[in-house]
Design an enzyme around this catalytic site. Structure first.
Site, short mmCIF file in Angstrom:
data_model
loop_
_atom_site.label_atom_id
_atom_site.label_comp_id
_atom_site.label_asym_id
_atom_site.label_seq_id
_atom_site.Cartn_x
_atom_site.Cartn_y
_atom_site.Cartn_z
CB THR A 15 27.18 -29.43 -23.24
OG1 THR A 15 26.29 -28.34 -23.01
CG2 THR A 15 28.59 -29.02 -22.87
CE1 TYR A 29 28.85 -24.50 -22.87
CE2 TYR A 29 27.52 -25.71 -24.45
CZ TYR A 29 27.89 -25.44 -23.16
OH TYR A 29 27.28 -26.11 -22.13
CB THR A 95 23.56 -31.99 -18.70
OG1 THR A 95 23.68 -30.56 -18.86
CG2 THR A 95 24.83 -32.69 -19.13
CG ASP A 96 20.30 -27.66 -19.75
OD1 ASP A 96 20.31 -26.70 -20.54
OD2 ASP A 96 21.13 -27.83 -18.84
CE LYS A 168 22.90 -29.18 -15.64
NZ LYS A 168 22.92 -28.64 -17.03
CD GLU A 289 2.18 -30.29 4.48
OE1 GLU A 289 3.39 -30.34 4.67
OE2 GLU A 289 1.56 -29.28 4.12
N1 DAS Z 1 23.63 -27.55 -23.72
C1 DAS Z 1 22.76 -27.95 -22.65
C2 DAS Z 1 21.92 -29.13 -23.10
O1 DAS Z 1 21.95 -29.47 -24.28
C3 DAS Z 1 23.52 -28.31 -21.43
C4 DAS Z 1 24.38 -29.54 -21.55
O2 DAS Z 1 24.26 -30.39 -22.44
O3 DAS Z 1 25.22 -29.67 -20.64
O4 DAS Z 1 21.19 -29.68 -22.24
#
Ligand code: DAS
Length: 332
Positions: A15, A29, A95-96, A168, A289
């Site tokens: 992103t 996007y 971020t994913d 995340k 457990e």
């Molecule tokens: N577009 C997604 C990614 O590439 C989300 C991001 O980057 O925030 O992981």
């Protein structure tokens, strides 16, 4: 001759490099549209923070990240950090799946020089895009000798979080990253790094993982536990895919339905099992457990399922002995 640290920014997409149709569009996007060179050039004053160069490793949404890219990225980081001409690395990333790439680098980079991974929750075209400041702070952190030997750090939203603990935890807010129970390592403010703790778990050269000669990592699948899960799916994975490892994203302290325990005990030939927790925090303890000793399984400690998979993939490059893998989950 500049006395600024020499930092290489390796771009993978995400992103932070995303482009939307309008400045108020923050979802839907296209990721990985802007080059890492353009990203760096778009950060005012970055040239005062470090002597910057950039390389584009790939330009993808991180939902398309692969273990093959992890390998090529880590090999390039090691190659660059072996040079006296490079003082630190910044990786820009979606971020994913940032937490998996960060942890993989934490376990395979063999230099004590700073490596900082960053990204953005808003595309580059958005009002108030968080990418430029995240990138500036990541460059400032990678230029700080305070990060030497600290392992890979994630820099998002002025936070510094160890790669082993960062996760995340929100699907769309800018404040989406934290270290859960392990907390944060520190902050970056006005290009200054303030640290509060050092990672205690092994990383970098303390690990036995040498990926320099590896072209493909062992297969490790994740099975998510839920009430009424169809055992035919688990059976297919075990009998047909025959993975080298399997992580169970179990309930609570890594528990799972009795049917799954029976299926695994009948089909565990050659697959090493790790019990993790779908809660995403806390710890899964050995013989808690569940009797891991008799079952031959490994408890994930405080690694979430996706990170337990990263460590198990690397552990399987050196051993398939559950007892040795248990030691690694206690140490790395
Ligand atoms: N577009 C997604 C990614 O590439 C989300 C991001 O980057 O925030 O992981």
């Amino acid at each position: 001759m500049s006395d600024l640290n020499k930092i290489v920014i390796l771009g993978t997409g995400g992103t932070i490099a995303g482009v939307a149709g309008s400045a108020d569009q923050t979802a839907g996007y296209r990721s990985g549209e802007i080059s890492v060179a353009e990203l760096a050039a778009s950060v005012p004053g970055i040239e005062e923070a470090a002597c910057i160069s950039t390389e584009q490793i790939c330009n993808i949404g991180s939902e398309d990240m692969t273990p093959e890219i992890w390998l090529s990225l880590s090999k390039r980081v090691n190659e660059l950090l072996n040079s006296d001409e490079v003082d630190g690395i910044v990786v820009t990333h979606g971020t994913d799946t940032m937490e998996e790439t960060a942890y993989f680098l934490n376990l395979t980079v063999k230099s004590s020089k700073p490596v900082v991974i960053t990204g953005a929750m808003l595309p580059a075209t958005a009002i108030g895009a968080d990418g430029p400041l995240n990138l500036m702070n990541a460059v400032a952190a990678a230029s700080s000798d305070k990060l030497a030997g600290m392992g890979v750090m994630c820099c998002m939203g002025q936070l510094l979080i160890s790669a082993r603990y960062v996760t995340k935890t929100n699907s769309f807010l800018c404040d989406a990253f934290n270290g859960r129970g392990a907390g944060i390592a520190g902050y970056v403010e006005n290009r200054r790094v303030t640290l509060y703790q050092r990672p205690l778990r092994g990383c970098l050269s303390e690990t036995p993982f040498d990926i320099s000669g590896i072209g493909k990592l062992p297969s490790v699948e994740i099975l998510y536990a839920y009430p009424g899960m169809d055992m035919r799916m688990a059976e297919y994975v075990l009998k047909s895919l025959r993975p080298s490892g399997m992580v169970i994203a179990g309930y609570g302290d890594g528990s799972m339905p009795e049917q799954l325990r029976e299926l695994i005990s009948r089909n565990s030939g050659g697959t090493v099992f790790v019990r993790a927790s779908r809660t995403g925090d806390g710890i899964v303890i050995h013989n808690g457990e569940f009797n891991d000793d008799s079952f031959g399984s490994v408890a994930s400690d405080n690694l979430n399922p996706q990170k337990a998979r990263v460590l198990l993939m690397l552990a399987l490059t050196v051993t398939d002995d559950p007892a040795e893998i248990r030691r690694m989950f206690r140490v790395f």
